[in-house]
Design an enzyme around this catalytic site. Structure first.
Site, short mmCIF file in Angstrom:
data_model
loop_
_atom_site.label_atom_id
_atom_site.label_comp_id
_atom_site.label_asym_id
_atom_site.label_seq_id
_atom_site.Cartn_x
_atom_site.Cartn_y
_atom_site.Cartn_z
CG ASN A 1 -3.98 5.87 3.42
OD1 ASN A 1 -4.76 5.47 2.85
ND2 ASN A 1 -2.99 4.99 4.13
CG ASP B 1 -2.19 -0.69 1.00
OD1 ASP B 1 -2.38 -1.32 -0.05
OD2 ASP B 1 -2.48 -1.41 2.06
N GLY B 2 1.96 1.10 0.72
CA GLY B 2 3.00 2.38 0.36
C GLY B 2 3.15 2.83 -0.67
CB ALA C 1 -3.87 3.45 7.20
CE1 TYR C 2 -0.11 6.39 13.86
CE2 TYR C 2 0.12 8.46 12.46
CZ TYR C 2 0.36 7.66 13.38
OH TYR C 2 1.02 8.19 14.50
NE ARG D 1 -1.90 20.39 27.97
CZ ARG D 1 -1.64 19.52 28.98
NH1 ARG D 1 -1.94 18.41 29.53
NH2 ARG D 1 0.12 19.48 28.94
CG LEU E 1 -8.07 0.05 12.24
CD1 LEU E 1 -9.69 0.26 12.56
CD2 LEU E 1 -7.90 -1.11 11.06
CB SER E 2 -2.98 1.88 14.25
OG SER E 2 -2.66 1.07 13.33
#
EC number: 2.7.1.23
Length: 309
Positions: free
Chosen positions: A163, A89-90, A205-206, A191, A208-209
């Protein structure tokens, strides 16, 4: 003083069937990767034998031998009807940020890990790809994000993302302070270690994490996911895709902040800067084998349970 933006609402595009055949095909891949090189060689031979004009992205062309037409990514976008990306994917994201400005279909051969955007198997791509080249495929448009950094009202840097665009500290993780506005309406001060602004494509991707929800690709929406917020009540929020997201960095923050686009491109941010994230006018034209099922992809990639009966 804040920056005001006029919010326009582009027309949504749905998944459609296409019957157009292809003539000129571009090959793109991960450089210096043995598995990718093997697949690219097979693809080049297979396509050439069938009479297609094949252009190879210059970073991988030298590894495929002689009699290769090497061009840069921009020329692939300008000349090709179809671009085949071999990798994960990258690699697809890197190619997509460039190819989205052209009217070129993009399909992926998975040589990565999960491969949410790369449909074809590397060892048996011929049957599925032959059907695609015969016009049996579905087209899906994925919108991109545009991220801009303003300093004292002046644009300092910008780029696009397939993304997500992420506001975060530089190389060392620490808490930062910033305000978030949606369509120039104040939402909250934050904050946290940062903020992820994700497209539906990036929601697996990110985002979801970091605890964000999965958005199906046809949704015209964005999801904002705070990174380790210093409050128990802060949760991800989904907004309309036509919204303009503004993040104002507190002057009290230290230096060395960044906005990352797909984790590939980094825009420098200083205390007091304003970051604008909104839907780009560019769209990625993804090509899928006919009958592509997004929920099958989720079950396969995320290990969800199969049907019971």
């Amino acid at each position: 003083m804040g920056i005001n933006f006029d919010v326009s609402r582009p027309k949504a595009r749905s998944s459609i069937n296409m019957t157009t055949k292809f003539h000129t095909i571009g090959l793109i891949g991960k450089p210096h990767h043995p598995g990718t090189n093997q697949t690219l060689k097979r693809l080049h031979h297979w396509l050439t034998v069938q009479g297609y004009e094949v252009l190879v992205e210059e970073r991988v062309a030298s590894e495929l031998g002689t009699h290769i037409v090497a061009v840069d990514l921009l020329e692939i976008g300008a000349r090709c009807d179809l671009a085949i990306v071999v990798g994960g994917d990258g690699n697809m994201l890197g190619a997509a940020r460039v190819l989205a400005r052209f009217d070129v279909g993009v399909i992926g051969v998975n040589r990565g890990n999960l491969g949410f955007l790369t449909d074809l198997p590397p060892d048996a791509f011929e049957e599925a790809l032959a059907k695609v080249l015969d016009g049996e495929f579905d087209t899906e448009h994925r919108f991109l994000l545009e991220a801009e950094v303003y300093r004292h009202g002046m644009l300092k840097a910008s780029n696009t993302a397939v993304n997500e665009a992420v506001l975060h500290p530089g190389k060392i993780a620490h808490m930062i302070e910033f305000e978030v506005y949606i369509d120039n309406q104040f939402m909250y001060s934050q904050r946290a270690d940062g903020m992820i602004v994700s497209t539906p494509t990036g929601s697996t991707a990110y985002a979801l994490s970091a605890g964000g929800a999965i958005l199906t690709p046809n949704l015209q929406a964005l999801i904002l996911v705070p990174m380790f917020p210093h409050t128990l009540s802060c949760r991800p929020i989904v907004v309309d895709a036509c919204s303009t997201i503004k993040m104002v960095v507190s002057p009290e923050n230290g230096e060395n902040l960044e906005v990352s686009c797909d984790g590939h491109v980094h825009l420098a941010v200083l205390p007091g800067d304003e970051i604008i994230v909104r839907r780009s006018s560019e769209q990625l034209r993804l090509i899928h084998p006919k009958g592509h099922n997004y929920f099958h992809v989720l079950r396969s990639k995320l290990g969800w349970g199969s049907k019971l009966f």
